[in-house]
Design an enzyme around this catalytic site. Sequence first.
Site, PDB file in Angstrom:
ATOM      1  N   ASP A   1      86.054 106.452  55.039  1.00 59.82           N
ATOM      2  CA  ASP A   1      86.310 105.021  55.195  1.00 59.82           C
ATOM      3  C   ASP A   1      87.725 104.682  56.004  1.00 59.82           C
ATOM      4  OD1 ASP A   1      87.272 105.458  52.372  1.00 59.82           O
ATOM      5  OD2 ASP A   1      87.941 103.573  52.609  1.00 59.82           O
TER       6      ASP A   1
ATOM      7  N   ASP B   1      91.586 109.086  54.631  1.00 62.74           N
ATOM      8  CA  ASP B   1      91.503 110.230  53.885  1.00 62.74           C
ATOM      9  C   ASP B   1      90.101 110.968  54.314  1.00 62.74           C
ATOM     10  OD1 ASP B   1      89.840 108.592  52.635  1.00 62.74           O
ATOM     11  OD2 ASP B   1      91.313 108.448  51.041  1.00 62.74           O
TER      12      ASP B   1
ATOM     13  N   TYR C   1      88.839 101.921  44.662  1.00 58.16           N
ATOM     14  CA  TYR C   1      87.649 100.991  44.953  1.00 58.16           C
ATOM     15  C   TYR C   1      87.042 100.319  43.863  1.00 58.16           C
ATOM     16  CZ  TYR C   1      88.385 102.136  49.807  1.00 58.16           C
ATOM     17  OH  TYR C   1      88.866 102.252  51.373  1.00 58.16           O
TER      18      TYR C   1
ATOM     19  N   GLU D   1      97.568 101.948  57.700  1.00 56.53           N
ATOM     20  CA  GLU D   1      96.006 102.657  57.561  1.00 56.53           C
ATOM     21  C   GLU D   1      94.941 101.813  58.105  1.00 56.53           C
ATOM     22  OE1 GLU D   1      93.855 105.134  54.395  1.00 56.53           O
ATOM     23  OE2 GLU D   1      95.121 103.753  53.361  1.00 56.53           O
TER      24      GLU D   1
END
Length: 497
Positions: A79, A82, A232, A475
């Site tokens: 996503d 990472d 998350y 990011e």
Amino acid sequence: MASSKACMSTYLIAVLCLVAGMRNAAAFNYADALDKAVLFFEAQRSGKLPRGQRVAWRADSALSDGNASNVDLVGGYYDAGDNVKFGLPMAFTVTMLSWSVVEFGGAMPGGQLANAEAAVRWGSDYLLKAATATPGALYVQVADPYQDHRCWERAEDMDTPRAVYKVTPQSPGSDVAGETAAALAAASLVFRARDPAYSSKLLRAARQVFDFADRYRGSYSDSLSSVVCPFYCSYSGYQDELLWAATWLHLASSPSSSSPYMSYINSNGHTLGAEQDGYTVSWDDKRAATKVLLSKVLLQNRVEGLRTYKAHADKYICSLVPGAGGFQSQYTPGGLLFKEGYSNMEYVTSTAFLLLTYAKYLGSTGGAASCGSTAVTPSTLVSLAKKQVDYILGANPAGMSYMVGFGARYPRRVHHRGASMPSVRDHPARIGCDEGFRYLHSSDPDRNVLVGAVVGGPDQSDSYSDSRDNYAQAEPSTYTNAPLVGALAFFAGPRSA
């Protein structure tokens, strides 16, 4: 260019003519930005890469995902920067990509549309596996994020644990299951005409997953807190995902106003947040997005029972429009919507997309958003969305594009493992877990340009630090790019789109 008389023939055509004027005066090549925004998803692919893979610095990765649990969980998307596959943000990505294609795919040339559909399918194929691999379970994550984050390594090299995690009746996850149902249902709409057999398969799975989500209620943040928090956690609860999923299932199941899912919405909406206002849209919070989507059903099918949803959709839209009654948003001095200090662009792209979809829905009926004593027209929403998109592409105080690879000046040190390190093509030897950190902390530009990636973006003062260590700003993520695909298609497309 249409004549003035033609432009005034209907309210919708008037809005489209205004948009055409905006496009003629545009400083940016939106079609090029759209190409790049979709290309980014190819850099995020996990699994066996297809023959037509355009991001050549990537290679196959994670080909054994699920093996230890005797399931096939190869594929899907990483996503962000990472190498973990998180089910909730991945499903939201697929939902928003699908919505982008459903609403604005007609504005994309054939090649662009094919690439966008391929991006949807790469995610929906994986979610289909995750939803059907084991009866009574939904696989929602691959890899331990704590172990993954102890390394800085290419996806092609990773040797960190690839454990799989699932929600079950005993350990429920209505939020991630609801979003997965929404994604599968939305994707079924994308492929309904082009691949009806696949579309039907997606819709069947969506119905099963929704039933699972609704029957066994609970948050996956409670069931899997040790591996999903703080990465998350679902802070908004699961009620919004259930209403969101039911809405997508209604749209995928019935072109009219009646379906079992509309009955579900009418019966359960009050307990699932129908009266709750949300002022951000993200992988976690779909309240405002659901109100906008249900407004489409109201406006197009005159379902009077949904009028409360339009009132709340108006309230959300009014909160974004400076000078309107109910305005309560924050903008940077340079004009960027600012919601959060971490990955703020996620909120910008989703907001721009919702402004445009709502403008489309209102324009189709000659309507407006009711903001107290002010009626906010579709053209105002289009203008506000354009300012946000243009800011991302370079119309900002720094003169920087926050989409990597677009324009002359863009972030060169993205918080992304694969981009920061030499590719396996250029450096076939394995780069170990700890050895990779020298690339994270290096001030050298990225070895591989992560074309199309939209980074977290500047702070509330329009300041941006181009450093990989600055993950809050540097990011990128799939769920930031997904709604931007639709927004860019709107501005890139022909006037009649």
